[in-house]
Design an enzyme around this catalytic site. Structure first.
Site, PDB file in Angstrom:
ATOM      1  N   ASP A  50       0.817  -1.256  -0.147  1.00 25.63           N
ATOM      2  CA  ASP A  50      -0.054   0.072  -0.074  1.00 25.63           C
ATOM      3  C   ASP A  50       0.892   1.302   0.166  1.00 25.63           C
ATOM      4  O   ASP A  50       0.421   2.409  -0.351  1.00 25.63           O
ATOM      5  CB  ASP A  50      -0.970  -0.218   1.184  1.00 25.63           C
ATOM      6  CG  ASP A  50      -0.224  -0.208   2.440  1.00 25.63           C
ATOM      7  OD1 ASP A  50       0.801  -1.004   2.574  1.00 25.63           O
ATOM      8  OD2 ASP A  50      -0.341   0.734   3.527  1.00 25.63           O
TER       9      ASP A  50
ATOM     10  N   TYR B 111      11.093   3.622   0.754  1.00 24.61           N
ATOM     11  CA  TYR B 111      10.474   2.267   0.645  1.00 24.61           C
ATOM     12  C   TYR B 111       9.357   2.137  -0.374  1.00 24.61           C
ATOM     13  O   TYR B 111       9.414   1.174  -1.396  1.00 24.61           O
ATOM     14  CB  TYR B 111       9.906   1.704   2.027  1.00 24.61           C
ATOM     15  CG  TYR B 111       9.127   0.399   1.933  1.00 24.61           C
ATOM     16  CD1 TYR B 111       9.803  -0.688   1.777  1.00 24.61           C
ATOM     17  CD2 TYR B 111       7.856   0.492   2.218  1.00 24.61           C
ATOM     18  CE1 TYR B 111       9.182  -1.845   1.923  1.00 24.61           C
ATOM     19  CE2 TYR B 111       6.792  -0.651   1.995  1.00 24.61           C
ATOM     20  CZ  TYR B 111       7.530  -1.922   1.968  1.00 24.61           C
ATOM     21  OH  TYR B 111       7.000  -2.935   1.927  1.00 24.61           O
TER      22      TYR B 111
HETATM   23  N1  NAP Z   1       5.410  -6.560   6.546  1.00 26.35           N
HETATM   24  C1  NAP Z   1       4.307  -5.709   5.961  1.00 26.35           C
HETATM   25  O1  NAP Z   1       3.716  -5.329   7.042  1.00 26.35           O
HETATM   26  C2  NAP Z   1       4.038  -5.435   4.773  1.00 26.35           C
HETATM   27  C3  NAP Z   1       3.066  -4.846   4.270  1.00 26.35           C
HETATM   28  C4  NAP Z   1       2.820  -4.709   2.878  1.00 26.35           C
HETATM   29  C5  NAP Z   1       3.525  -5.436   1.944  1.00 26.35           C
HETATM   30  N2  NAP Z   1       4.476  -6.187   2.274  1.00 26.35           N
HETATM   31  C6  NAP Z   1       5.402  -6.819   1.333  1.00 26.35           C
HETATM   32  O2  NAP Z   1       5.223  -8.330   1.521  1.00 26.35           O
HETATM   33  C7  NAP Z   1       6.498  -9.122   1.098  1.00 26.35           C
HETATM   34  C8  NAP Z   1       6.711  -9.658   2.242  1.00 26.35           C
HETATM   35  O3  NAP Z   1       7.094  -9.138   3.307  1.00 26.35           O
HETATM   36  P1  NAP Z   1       7.590  -9.625   4.830  1.00 26.35           P
HETATM   37  O4  NAP Z   1       7.328  -8.875   5.503  1.00 26.35           O
HETATM   38  O5  NAP Z   1       7.295 -11.352   4.705  1.00 26.35           O
HETATM   39  O6  NAP Z   1       9.255  -9.509   4.410  1.00 26.35           O
HETATM   40  P2  NAP Z   1      10.430 -10.260   5.274  1.00 26.35           P
HETATM   41  O7  NAP Z   1       9.855 -10.916   6.663  1.00 26.35           O
HETATM   42  O8  NAP Z   1      11.632  -8.834   5.600  1.00 26.35           O
HETATM   43  O9  NAP Z   1      11.188 -11.193   4.363  1.00 26.35           O
HETATM   44  C9  NAP Z   1      11.809 -10.915   3.293  1.00 26.35           C
HETATM   45  C10 NAP Z   1      12.829 -11.940   2.940  1.00 26.35           C
HETATM   46  O10 NAP Z   1      13.664 -11.869   1.939  1.00 26.35           O
HETATM   47  C11 NAP Z   1      15.133 -11.902   2.312  1.00 26.35           C
HETATM   48  N3  NAP Z   1      16.003 -11.371   1.555  1.00 26.35           N
HETATM   49  C12 NAP Z   1      16.674 -10.441   1.926  1.00 26.35           C
HETATM   50  N4  NAP Z   1      17.515  -9.913   0.991  1.00 26.35           N
HETATM   51  C13 NAP Z   1      17.656 -11.191  -0.102  1.00 26.35           C
HETATM   52  C14 NAP Z   1      18.296 -11.314  -1.177  1.00 26.35           C
HETATM   53  N5  NAP Z   1      19.383 -10.616  -1.459  1.00 26.35           N
HETATM   54  N6  NAP Z   1      17.838 -12.442  -1.693  1.00 26.35           N
HETATM   55  C15 NAP Z   1      17.091 -13.172  -1.427  1.00 26.35           C
HETATM   56  N7  NAP Z   1      16.445 -12.950  -0.270  1.00 26.35           N
HETATM   57  C16 NAP Z   1      16.520 -11.865   0.528  1.00 26.35           C
HETATM   58  C17 NAP Z   1      15.130 -11.730   3.822  1.00 26.35           C
HETATM   59  O11 NAP Z   1      16.192 -12.217   4.413  1.00 26.35           O
HETATM   60  P3  NAP Z   1      16.920 -11.477   5.661  1.00 26.35           P
HETATM   61  O12 NAP Z   1      15.725 -11.690   6.927  1.00 26.35           O
HETATM   62  O13 NAP Z   1      18.102 -12.262   6.240  1.00 26.35           O
HETATM   63  O14 NAP Z   1      17.169 -10.065   5.350  1.00 26.35           O
HETATM   64  C18 NAP Z   1      13.783 -12.493   4.312  1.00 26.35           C
HETATM   65  O15 NAP Z   1      13.856 -13.629   4.575  1.00 26.35           O
HETATM   66  C19 NAP Z   1       7.290  -7.777   0.540  1.00 26.35           C
HETATM   67  O16 NAP Z   1       7.292  -7.810  -0.622  1.00 26.35           O
HETATM   68  C20 NAP Z   1       6.899  -6.668   1.345  1.00 26.35           C
HETATM   69  O17 NAP Z   1       7.176  -5.493   0.823  1.00 26.35           O
HETATM   70  C21 NAP Z   1       4.994  -6.344   3.954  1.00 26.35           C
END
Ligand code: NAP
Length: 284
Positions: A100, A123
């Protein structure tokens, strides 16, 4: 076979479990196959029959992004571009997760997929550019925007609130920002529905849980249910704050409700009410 990238993140972990339950064949990777390394990505696909790539990897530290713009851009814009080019070259479809934060949150009705994006921080800008890069490099791309995500793995609002409510006598939570909480399990079911559809429609889609709420009222409900399910015992006063009273490095969207009409119509996805999902999550 499905390739889930970012399988150890909050959403990736939940999605791995949903895919395992659905019996769809998949393989998952995280940092060991970096989305910044085009050759490593290509080499992983060799000898595998991959027809969908799902990208849950991202840079998600919204405030820190203001100080780490280069890394944030690499992960949120260049990474999806690398994955999209690869998807096209191997004839796979791509499902990429977005946010969002591509909107400024100044709207007053649920955002639709074709509303003009207007990100305000690093971001949001890098995620909006990542969407555009993925769509340009791979015509068979589904961009799935979500918001206010929480789950069992990784830091998020629900687990942070429960911890603070245990530790403190009173906390302050903003009461002038509205959105829709999303349990990572519900989003995983929506993703699974897209991946198993007989016919795919590509382009941008929105998914969150149903209903809308402020962060403050969300916190109050977390407390109420937390008490019901024995997760909280002490008393903690939850004070309502204005955004001005709780300054953050990044501008937070005051209104970030996303319309789910398109995904319901095109994919028949179920949109559970946020309150029921929160209860199921806290019940365990
Ligand atoms: N969290 C929210 O509230 C939210 C809201 C709206 C949209 N989103 C979107 O939803 C999606 C998932 O979010 P999430 O909260 O599950 O994210 P997350 O927990 O931060 O997971 C991201 C994963 O990507 C890994 N990563 C980092 N660098 C990398 C690389 N170079 N190559 C491969 N993997 C790598 C991270 O590893 P490390 O942990 O070791 O860095 C982590 O395991 C994202 O696209 C985010 O923008 C999230």
């Amino acid at each position: 076979m499905i390739w889930l990238i970012g399988n150890r993140g909050m959403l990736g972990t939940e999605l791995s479990e949903a895919l395992a339950r659905s019996s769809l064949p998949f393989v998952g990777t995280d940092r060991e196959v970096s989305i910044l390394d085009q050759e490593a990505l290509a080499s992983f696909t060799r000898g595998k029959d991959i027809n969908w790539i799902v990208n849950c990897a991202a840079y998600t530290a919204v405030d820190k992004a203001e100080d780490e713009a280069g890394l944030c851009r690499a992960l949120n814009t260049d990474g999806p571009a690398n994955i999209a080019r690869l998807a096209t070259s191997i004839g796979a479809s791509l499902l990429h997760i977005s946010t969002d934060y591509v909107f400024d949150g100044k709207g007053s009705r649920p955002y639709q997929e074709d509303d003009k994006t207007c990100p305000t921080g690093v971001y949001g800008k890098t995620k909006a550019d990542g969407e555009a890069a993925a769509l340009a490099a791979c015509p068979r791309t589904v961009i799935l925007r979500t918001a206010w995500l929480y789950g069992r793995h990784g830091p998020n609002f629900v687990t942070t609130m429960l911890r603070l409510m245990k530790e403190k006598d009173s906390i302050g939570v903003v009461a002038d920002q509205k959105g829709s909480p999303t349990w990572a399990r519900d989003l995983s079911h929506a993703i699974t529905a897209i991946l198993s559809a007989e016919e795919n429609v590509y382009g941008i889609f929105h998914f969150t849980d149903g209903g809308e709420i402020t962060w403050h009222d969300f916190a109050v409900e977390i407390q109420r249910l937390g008490r019901n399910y024995g997760l909280l015992e002490n008393d903690c006063t939850v004070n309502a704050l204005t955004t001005a009273q709780y300054p953050t490095k990044t501008h937070r969207p005051p209104y970030s409700v996303l319309s789910k009409e398109k995904i319901v119509k095109k994919y028949g996805v179920e949109v559970p009410d946020w309150k029921e999902s929160l209860e199921r999550f806290l019940k365990g």
